[in-house]
Scaffold this motif. Structure first.
Motif, mmCIF file in Angstrom:
data_model
loop_
_atom_site.group_PDB
_atom_site.id
_atom_site.type_symbol
_atom_site.label_atom_id
_atom_site.label_comp_id
_atom_site.label_asym_id
_atom_site.label_seq_id
_atom_site.Cartn_x
_atom_site.Cartn_y
_atom_site.Cartn_z
ATOM 1 N N ILE A 174 -97.998 -27.596 -33.169
ATOM 2 C CA ILE A 174 -98.554 -26.389 -33.478
ATOM 3 C C ILE A 174 -97.333 -25.038 -33.706
ATOM 4 O O ILE A 174 -97.225 -24.364 -34.638
ATOM 5 N N LYS A 175 -95.951 -25.423 -33.181
ATOM 6 C CA LYS A 175 -94.992 -24.766 -33.467
ATOM 7 C C LYS A 175 -94.309 -25.057 -34.798
ATOM 8 O O LYS A 175 -94.130 -23.970 -35.572
ATOM 9 N N HIS A 213 -95.726 -19.344 -41.434
ATOM 10 C CA HIS A 213 -95.054 -18.024 -41.609
ATOM 11 C C HIS A 213 -94.181 -18.011 -42.710
ATOM 12 O O HIS A 213 -93.980 -16.811 -43.466
ATOM 13 N N ASP A 214 -93.353 -19.256 -43.150
ATOM 14 C CA ASP A 214 -92.429 -19.168 -44.046
ATOM 15 C C ASP A 214 -93.043 -19.269 -45.530
ATOM 16 O O ASP A 214 -92.307 -19.493 -46.432
ATOM 17 N N GLY A 215 -94.485 -19.536 -45.414
ATOM 18 C CA GLY A 215 -94.994 -19.496 -46.780
ATOM 19 C C GLY A 215 -95.417 -20.714 -47.290
ATOM 20 O O GLY A 215 -95.891 -20.812 -48.327
ATOM 21 N N TYR A 216 -95.204 -21.730 -46.246
ATOM 22 C CA TYR A 216 -95.582 -23.291 -46.860
ATOM 23 C C TYR A 216 -97.230 -23.383 -47.145
ATOM 24 O O TYR A 216 -98.038 -22.609 -46.341
ATOM 25 N N ARG A 217 -97.533 -23.800 -48.563
ATOM 26 C CA ARG A 217 -98.946 -24.011 -48.913
ATOM 27 C C ARG A 217 -98.817 -25.278 -49.783
ATOM 28 O O ARG A 217 -97.784 -25.480 -50.476
ATOM 29 N N GLU A 270 -97.377 -32.926 -25.602
ATOM 30 C CA GLU A 270 -95.895 -32.703 -26.566
ATOM 31 C C GLU A 270 -96.287 -32.584 -27.969
ATOM 32 O O GLU A 270 -95.689 -31.709 -28.547
ATOM 33 N N VAL A 271 -97.354 -33.610 -28.440
ATOM 34 C CA VAL A 271 -97.640 -33.605 -29.911
ATOM 35 C C VAL A 271 -98.282 -32.213 -30.342
ATOM 36 O O VAL A 271 -98.051 -31.732 -31.143
ATOM 37 N N VAL A 272 -99.144 -31.974 -29.230
ATOM 38 C CA VAL A 272 -99.655 -30.403 -29.706
ATOM 39 C C VAL A 272 -98.872 -29.424 -29.766
ATOM 40 O O VAL A 272 -98.936 -28.611 -30.628
ATOM 41 N N MET A 323 -101.815 -32.869 -40.015
ATOM 42 C CA MET A 323 -101.034 -33.687 -40.728
ATOM 43 C C MET A 323 -99.726 -33.580 -39.991
ATOM 44 O O MET A 323 -99.359 -34.883 -39.592
ATOM 45 N N LEU A 324 -99.312 -32.585 -39.397
ATOM 46 C CA LEU A 324 -97.985 -32.955 -38.534
ATOM 47 C C LEU A 324 -98.451 -33.359 -37.188
ATOM 48 O O LEU A 324 -97.622 -34.326 -36.714
ATOM 49 N N HIS A 325 -99.210 -32.962 -36.750
ATOM 50 C CA HIS A 325 -99.784 -33.820 -35.336
ATOM 51 C C HIS A 325 -99.976 -35.221 -35.558
ATOM 52 O O HIS A 325 -99.186 -35.823 -34.532
ATOM 53 N N GLU A 326 -100.529 -35.595 -36.391
ATOM 54 C CA GLU A 326 -100.588 -37.182 -36.696
ATOM 55 C C GLU A 326 -99.445 -37.730 -37.021
ATOM 56 O O GLU A 326 -99.000 -38.819 -36.433
ATOM 57 N N CYS A 327 -98.582 -37.081 -37.754
ATOM 58 C CA CYS A 327 -97.329 -37.753 -38.162
ATOM 59 C C CYS A 327 -96.161 -37.961 -36.971
ATOM 60 O O CYS A 327 -95.556 -38.911 -36.878
ATOM 61 N N LEU A 328 -96.221 -36.773 -36.211
ATOM 62 C CA LEU A 328 -95.634 -36.913 -35.023
ATOM 63 C C LEU A 328 -96.187 -37.991 -34.150
ATOM 64 O O LEU A 328 -95.175 -38.814 -33.471
#
Length: 92
Positions: A65-66, A73-77, A59-61, A43-48
């Motif tokens: 990933i970052k 790590h911050d608990g997003y689900r 750059e998008v990859v 989702m993040l990849h395609e939105c970027l």
């Protein structure tokens, strides 16, 4: 025509396309079978791609990933439907 302040995301099986996701000038398509961390990454990849069409695939990859690792790590689900708090632009 100006883009909306919300990206239109469509979920469907992308087996024939041999892709997890696709982005074009109108919408983002995510494979409906993705779950968990991989769903977030794609989702993040395609939105970027949608937001920065001039960005290279590398750059998008790297950025997707970052962002995925940071949010995971911050608990997003994808379980909380709470949206009562306004965003930075004042919208919900």
């Amino acid at each position: 025509m100006a883009k909306s302040n919300k990206i239109k995301i469509i979920y469907k099986k992308l087996g024939r396309e041999r892709a997890y996701g696709l982005a074009d000038t109108d919408e983002v398509i995510i494979d409906s079978r993705l779950k968990g961390k991989k769903h977030l990454e794609i989702m993040l990849h395609e939105c970027l791609h949608y937001l920065y069409p001039e960005a290279s695939e590398e750059e998008v990859v790297e950025k997707s990933i970052k962002l995925t690792k940071t949010l995971w790590h911050d608990g997003y689900r994808k379980v909380d439907n709470h949206d009562h708090d306004k965003l930075q632009d004042g919208t919900k």
